[in-house]
Design a protein around this motif. Sequence first.
Motif: not given
Length: 561
Positions: A486-487, A496-498, A507-508, A548-549
Amino acid sequence: MKLLNVSAGKIQTVEIGGEKVRTAHVKMPRPEPWIITPDGAEGDERASHPDKLYAFARTGYGHWQAQLGVAPGEWNDGFFGENLTFDGLDETDIRVGDEFMLGEDVRLFVSGARTPCIKLAWRLNQPRDFLKTFAASRHTGVYLGVLDPGTVKPGDRLERVVHDPGMPSIADVCDYVAGVQAPVELMRRLLAFERLSPTLRILLGARLNAAEAAERAGRHHWTGWRDFRIGRIVEETPEIRSVSLSPLDEGPLCLPQPGQFVSVRMADPSGDMIQRVWSLSSYAAGMDSYRLSIRRQQGPGSNWIHRAQAGDTVQLKAPAGSFVLDPGSYHPVVLVAAGIGITPLMAMLEAHLARENAPAPVHLIYGARRPGDAAFLGELLALAAARDDFTLTQVYSQADAGDWPRSRITAGIVKESVRDTYIALDGRRIPVPWYESDIYLCGPGDFCDALRDELVELGGQPGHIFSERFEAAGMAPGEIEEAEVRFVRSGTAAHWSARSGETLLDLAERAGVAVSSDCRAGACLTCRTPVTGGKVTADLGDGSALLCIGRPATPIIELDC
């Protein structure tokens, strides 16, 4: 404006922050006759400031007594280090270059606003950061030069006889001293005034240099990835290789700020892209190529560079990063490098030495295991031999150096190495305490953190110590297969999926949520985002994480973006 008193002082040595400092700041009222000579008040000495006279007002005394809780009458005239005490001064009306008659004989001109130093904070028993408060107060008094000497007496009036409304007021200059950016053309006009205070000339010259550097850095900036070709390759040490990179399109390059990095992307043998962040290790006023100096490590990025040949290609983003040399400072510069941390400091060193009429020297304290592990050592030794404004201190953990037995860099070594630092002022070298320097640290995170704490404990100023940790933020392994992200500020959510392999930044961006980013490798911290719910793998330990990571570590996470 009426003259109330004339004060003078002799040079003495006092202790400030554990260091011996020569000063004539302590002044006391003089008996009449009051004689103003071409060099200032008769009987007065100056330890550093070249301005002939300093004027302050009783209204200023009242302001600071109220601000600092000092009883009226506790401070004698001259307490602020002034030579001339007036009943009042209007810093918003007095302008640089104004000329005044004081009494019948003495003609004075306004050379600038006071630029406060640590001696004022010491005299007023205030912390060093009080100096910014003083500069921004507009109750600072003025520096004056002498056009016609003579005798003055109590009650003599200060009458303006020359006025240029196009010049900035003393209050305006106080704002510039406090950090407000002056228009470039106005700074140039001030610097063109031949009688400008030499102290102010140094400060404004540095600020103009910063403004011009920022203007140059904005030219030819590109967005996205750009193709570059590897040119010259230099084996600096058995473990460190420098590569020169030129754009394939042969177009102009933007001038980086000294200390910045570039994001680099290269294809591995399988065609997958490797992305890394490396500092630029050189600087020049005009650049048609960038130099990277990279230590061989276990990762695929450094191994790719150490196998590369001239003609191989990579992709670069435009230079970025906030760990940069401040071109608007006039303080001595101290660069402290541990190992490969030398790379951004080399660019800073070259940038500082390229400054015209730099007001202060630069010191480099360079630590490595042995001399053979120190990149650029021949170049640095040659510079130190050729330039009297650059000193090099070598520190080796597994070998003796000329200055020190085998050791790691300590705060004591840094302090001792810059003990004789100075500011060049009006043709003289004015000694300044080591803690008046701007100190840049670069190396492993634990090295930077520990050394910073040690320097502060010895009296260093936290606001003048800057560091770059040469390590990516840790990323704890994740075990979550699916998560809802949730943003919060954007009012949106995404799944999100691994299996996707996406980071939270990926994702963002897919969800249309704007997040600032530069390196995408966990090094620059640009994408640091508060985590308001759940947990993220790239947690920074302060309630935020690197997107980013980072990946979800709980089924539901909330991000403040």
